[in-house]
Design a protein around this motif. Structure first.
Motif, PDB file in Angstrom:
ATOM      1  N   THR A 240     -66.079 -67.861-128.624  1.00  0.00           N
ATOM      2  CA  THR A 240     -66.167 -66.870-126.512  1.00  0.00           C
ATOM      3  C   THR A 240     -66.094 -65.641-126.771  1.00  0.00           C
TER       4      THR A 240
ATOM      5  N   GLY B 244     -74.511 -60.759-119.457  1.00  0.00           N
ATOM      6  CA  GLY B 244     -73.161 -62.047-118.088  1.00  0.00           C
ATOM      7  C   GLY B 244     -71.821 -61.903-119.581  1.00  0.00           C
ATOM      8  N   ILE B 245     -71.823 -60.252-120.364  1.00  0.00           N
ATOM      9  CA  ILE B 245     -70.790 -59.735-121.213  1.00  0.00           C
ATOM     10  C   ILE B 245     -69.739 -59.209-120.543  1.00  0.00           C
TER      11      ILE B 245
ATOM     12  N   THR C 123     -68.566 -64.558-123.424  1.00  0.00           N
ATOM     13  CA  THR C 123     -68.973 -64.204-122.706  1.00  0.00           C
ATOM     14  C   THR C 123     -67.721 -62.844-122.263  1.00  0.00           C
ATOM     15  N   LYS C 124     -67.340 -62.396-123.409  1.00  0.00           N
ATOM     16  CA  LYS C 124     -65.797 -61.317-123.603  1.00  0.00           C
ATOM     17  C   LYS C 124     -66.207 -60.489-124.828  1.00  0.00           C
TER      18      LYS C 124
END
Length: 194
Positions: free
Chosen positions: A25, A119-120, A99-100
């Protein structure tokens, strides 16, 4: 192809052995400029003005364990920002759970905005300017260790490949070797046990 599939399978196994979810993630993105051998075509090289290196640049994405997710090899003159945007696009397509992303100060507003559009959340982690010389930078040490693992392979200490795609494959193979050692319980290669 087959190499990528093997890498993905081993990557999931190592993550699960470490008590992580199979799909990452969060990730880290960084670049390393390396000199090229005399046999490398001039058209695939460039100069990294900041590091004063004539050669190629390896831009990689690793998960929080330091395991390779993506690699692109370009002329060293390609900016971290430009390579970062390419990696973020590929990252969003291949790893939708991410997402990060943590990056260093070489990645500027355009890469951060590009990540946000995908979306990151791209977060710049600067080094401590108060410390002279080497210092461990939170989060970023993970990707630096990954470059160390790559450099332990003699063929990757310099770029010998005629095509950047071949360099990318050699890096994937080196990291698959690292994954296989982890899955089987063999100690990954280090400076102390080559």
């Amino acid at each position: 192809g087959t190499i990528e599939n093997l890498g993905v399978h081993l990557h999931r196994m190592v993550r699960e052995q470490a008590g992580r979810t199979a799909e990452p993630t969060a990730c880290l993105i960084d670049a390393q400029s390396v000199k090229t051998a005399s046999s490398v075509p001039i058209g695939t090289q460039g100069t990294d003005a900041g590091k004063k290196i004539v050669g190629r640049k390896r831009s990689i994405v690793v998960d929080t364990l330091g395991l390779l997710l993506l690699v692109i090899v370009t002329a060293a003159s390609v900016s971290d920002n430009e390579a970062g945007k390419q990696l973020l696009t590929q990252l969003a397509a291949d790893y939708p759970t991410i997402t990060k992303a943590w990056v260093d100060t070489g990645y500027k507003t355009k890469a951060i905005e590009h990540g946000a559009a995908l979306g990151i959340d791209v977060d710049v982690v600067p080094r401590n300017e108060q410390v002279k010389g080497f210092s461990v930078v939170p989060r970023r040490w993970v990707v630096e260790r990954s470059f160390g693992w790559i450099m332990m392979h003699r063929r990757l200490a310099r770029d010998y490949e005629t095509k950047p795609a071949h360099s990318e494959s050699m890096i994937r193979i080196a990291m698959i070797s690292n994954l296989a050692k982890r899955v089987t319980g063999e100690t990954p290669i280090t400076w102390h046990n080559p």
